[in-house]
Write a protein that holds these residues in place. Structure first.
Motif, PDB file in Angstrom:
ATOM      1  N   ALA A  12       0.845  -1.194   0.000  1.00  0.00           N
ATOM      2  CA  ALA A  12       0.000   0.000   0.000  1.00  0.00           C
ATOM      3  C   ALA A  12       0.876   1.237   0.000  1.00  0.00           C
ATOM      4  O   ALA A  12       2.054   1.190   0.386  1.00  0.00           O
ATOM      5  CB  ALA A  12      -0.928   0.003   1.209  1.00  0.00           C
TER       6      ALA A  12
ATOM      7  N   PRO B 234      -1.649  -8.205  -3.567  1.00  0.00           N
ATOM      8  CA  PRO B 234      -2.496  -7.041  -3.822  1.00  0.00           C
ATOM      9  C   PRO B 234      -1.779  -5.722  -3.565  1.00  0.00           C
ATOM     10  O   PRO B 234      -0.897  -5.624  -2.709  1.00  0.00           O
ATOM     11  CB  PRO B 234      -3.663  -7.234  -2.851  1.00  0.00           C
ATOM     12  CG  PRO B 234      -3.147  -8.141  -1.789  1.00  0.00           C
ATOM     13  CD  PRO B 234      -2.124  -9.018  -2.430  1.00  0.00           C
ATOM     14  N   GLU B 235      -2.169  -4.713  -4.333  1.00  0.00           N
ATOM     15  CA  GLU B 235      -1.661  -3.359  -4.170  1.00  0.00           C
ATOM     16  C   GLU B 235      -2.837  -2.403  -3.953  1.00  0.00           C
ATOM     17  O   GLU B 235      -3.831  -2.461  -4.682  1.00  0.00           O
ATOM     18  CB  GLU B 235      -0.896  -2.911  -5.419  1.00  0.00           C
ATOM     19  CG  GLU B 235       0.324  -3.742  -5.747  1.00  0.00           C
ATOM     20  CD  GLU B 235       1.023  -3.287  -7.011  1.00  0.00           C
ATOM     21  OE1 GLU B 235       2.072  -3.883  -7.343  1.00  0.00           O
ATOM     22  OE2 GLU B 235       0.524  -2.347  -7.676  1.00  0.00           O
ATOM     23  N   PHE B 236      -2.694  -1.525  -2.970  1.00  0.00           N
ATOM     24  CA  PHE B 236      -3.713  -0.520  -2.687  1.00  0.00           C
ATOM     25  C   PHE B 236      -3.032   0.843  -2.622  1.00  0.00           C
ATOM     26  O   PHE B 236      -2.194   1.073  -1.743  1.00  0.00           O
ATOM     27  CB  PHE B 236      -4.425  -0.821  -1.363  1.00  0.00           C
ATOM     28  CG  PHE B 236      -5.172  -2.122  -1.355  1.00  0.00           C
ATOM     29  CD1 PHE B 236      -6.476  -2.190  -1.829  1.00  0.00           C
ATOM     30  CD2 PHE B 236      -4.561  -3.283  -0.905  1.00  0.00           C
ATOM     31  CE1 PHE B 236      -7.165  -3.388  -1.826  1.00  0.00           C
ATOM     32  CE2 PHE B 236      -5.237  -4.490  -0.903  1.00  0.00           C
ATOM     33  CZ  PHE B 236      -6.552  -4.552  -1.373  1.00  0.00           C
TER      34      PHE B 236
ATOM     35  N   ALA C  36      -7.523   4.081  -2.389  1.00  0.00           N
ATOM     36  CA  ALA C  36      -7.881   2.663  -2.271  1.00  0.00           C
ATOM     37  C   ALA C  36      -7.293   2.024  -1.023  1.00  0.00           C
ATOM     38  O   ALA C  36      -7.750   0.961  -0.583  1.00  0.00           O
ATOM     39  CB  ALA C  36      -7.411   1.896  -3.507  1.00  0.00           C
ATOM     40  N   ALA C  37      -6.293   2.669  -0.424  1.00  0.00           N
ATOM     41  CA  ALA C  37      -5.615   2.108   0.745  1.00  0.00           C
ATOM     42  C   ALA C  37      -6.381   2.464   2.017  1.00  0.00           C
ATOM     43  O   ALA C  37      -5.903   3.187   2.896  1.00  0.00           O
ATOM     44  CB  ALA C  37      -4.177   2.615   0.823  1.00  0.00           C
TER      45      ALA C  37
ATOM     46  N   ALA D 154      -9.954  -2.181   3.410  1.00  0.00           N
ATOM     47  CA  ALA D 154      -9.396  -2.919   2.266  1.00  0.00           C
ATOM     48  C   ALA D 154      -8.109  -3.633   2.656  1.00  0.00           C
ATOM     49  O   ALA D 154      -7.884  -4.798   2.291  1.00  0.00           O
ATOM     50  CB  ALA D 154      -9.140  -1.957   1.104  1.00  0.00           C
ATOM     51  N   LEU D 155      -7.261  -2.964   3.416  1.00  0.00           N
ATOM     52  CA  LEU D 155      -6.003  -3.573   3.855  1.00  0.00           C
ATOM     53  C   LEU D 155      -6.263  -4.725   4.809  1.00  0.00           C
ATOM     54  O   LEU D 155      -5.627  -5.792   4.704  1.00  0.00           O
ATOM     55  CB  LEU D 155      -5.116  -2.517   4.517  1.00  0.00           C
ATOM     56  CG  LEU D 155      -4.758  -1.282   3.672  1.00  0.00           C
ATOM     57  CD1 LEU D 155      -3.873  -0.328   4.472  1.00  0.00           C
ATOM     58  CD2 LEU D 155      -4.076  -1.680   2.376  1.00  0.00           C
TER      59      LEU D 155
END
Length: 380
Positions: A289, A322-324, A328-329, A333-334
């Motif tokens: 992230a 996954p990348e945030f 989006a972070a 979500a994390l």
């Protein structure tokens, strides 16, 4: 052979990478004066830092602008100093925005320059190759696919492998790491790494620890470890946690020992950067992230040439983990992504196998290879 070698590393990861280079160079040049800008790992090989490394540890377009005058003063003073003393070679370790300017001035004055770790022109800002041609006498690259890029531009290049692939074990000992940190051997452990730069800590901490809070609510037995690169980073982290009202989240805050903290973990929440590769080489599932100043994000999100930002995903050419990024972070979500990694054994097994293959592909005697290349540049 006595020599004067100037080196600049701009942050914690650069200090570690440069120390591997110096470990190969020092035995060849035992009496060499090695100085410039660096950290504690470089100091182990007799390196003397003329300026604090933290001055350069700023990331993001607008973050750099906020510290521009201080960074520019160091850049100008160092360049003037080196032009006067004329070292046998200047080695810029990462920090391309700072180092390329110094390198260009030195190269134009006839001082050979080596840049260790080519910038990610294969990911963004490909136009940098023109600056590199003017600045760099010899490029050392750490990923095998980079060599052909520089060869095509007629820039002398040597692939030296990635130093971290040698430093980190092929089979990390999780139980030993947990014993060292006093963690339960059978607990789920999440290591949280919001970054080594102060700007990263300032922007990532609230979301990262917010995710830990959600995970702790789902399963109070989960343990959280947060390694800090230094006292300034620790202070910045605590300030952010207090501001976000997250002091009640039970974390083990430790100084240094990031590799031990990663090894002890079942999963790692990590800021995008070199640390993601460290996590991969230690064979750990991770969630990547990154958050930064809004204006920097608006510019940088349009400058990428590929869909990945995390080094493990770039090397794999797919979203292995996954990348945030930015908005989006979110903590939720994390937390959801980490929760999946903590409970999907098949996913964990697959990731460990892919990371082991990645480790082998990057494994060379980088200290010897890079030292040999630098000695050839000096002897020319």
């Amino acid at each position: 052979m006595s020599a004067n070698i100037a080196v600049v590393a701009g942050e914690t990861s650069g200090d570690l990478l440069a120390s591997r280079l110096l470990s190969g160079l020092r035995p060849q040049l035992p009496d060499a004066h090695m100085h410039g800008i660096g950290g504690k790992h470089m100091a182990e090989y007799g390196f003397v830092s003329d300026y604090p490394m933290e001055t350069l540890s700023v990331r993001g377009l607008f973050e750099v602008l906020m510290h521009y005058r201080e960074i520019k003063a160091v850049q100008t003073n160092l360049s003037t100093q080196l032009l006067a003393e004329r070292p046998d070679v200047f080695i810029g370790v990462d920090a391309p925005d700072f180092n390329f300017t110094v390198e260009q001035r030195l190269k134009e004055a006839g001082i050979p320059t080596v840049h260790f770790i080519g910038p990610s022109i294969w990911a963004w800002r490909a136009g940098r190759i023109k600056k590199i041609i003017k600045s760099v006498s010899h490029m050392l690259v750490i990923f095998p696919f980079e060599s052909e890029i520089y060869q095509a531009a007629n820039i002398p290049v040597t692939y030296v492998g990635h130093p971290l692939a040698e430093v980190l074990p092929l089979e990390p000992d999780m139980m030993a790491a947990r014993k060292e940190l006093g963690l339960p051997l059978d607990a789920n452990v999440v290591t949280i790494m919001p970054g080594s730069r102060l700007s990263e800590i300032n922007y990532n901490t609230a979301a990262f620890i917010g995710a830990a809070k959600l995970l702790a609510e789902r399963d109070p037995s989960i343990r959280f470890v947060v390694p800090m690169a230094g006292s300034k980073q620790r202070d910045a982290y605590i300030q952010q946690v207090v501001q976000a009202k997250l002091m009640d989240v039970p974390v083990l805050l430790i100084d240094g020992r990031s590799h031990t903290a990663i090894t002890a973990a079942n999963s790692v929440l990590v800021a995008s950067g070199t640390a993601t590769l460290e996590v991969a080489l230690l064979k750990k599932p991770m969630v990547i992230a990154y958050k930064q100043i809004w204006a920097s994000w608006q510019i940088m999100r349009h400058m990428g040439y590929q869909p990945w930002v995390g080094l493990p995903n770039i090397l794999a050419r797919e979203f292995l983990v996954p990348e945030f990024l930015q908005d989006a972070a979110t903590p939720l979500a994390l937390a959801d992504a980490l929760w999946k990694q903590l409970h999907d054994d098949k996913l964990v097994t697959r990731l460990k196998q892919r990371f082991l293959e990645m480790h082998h592909s990057l494994l060379r005697d980088s200290a010897r290879e890079s030292a040999q290349a630098i000695l050839q540049v000096i002897n020319k």
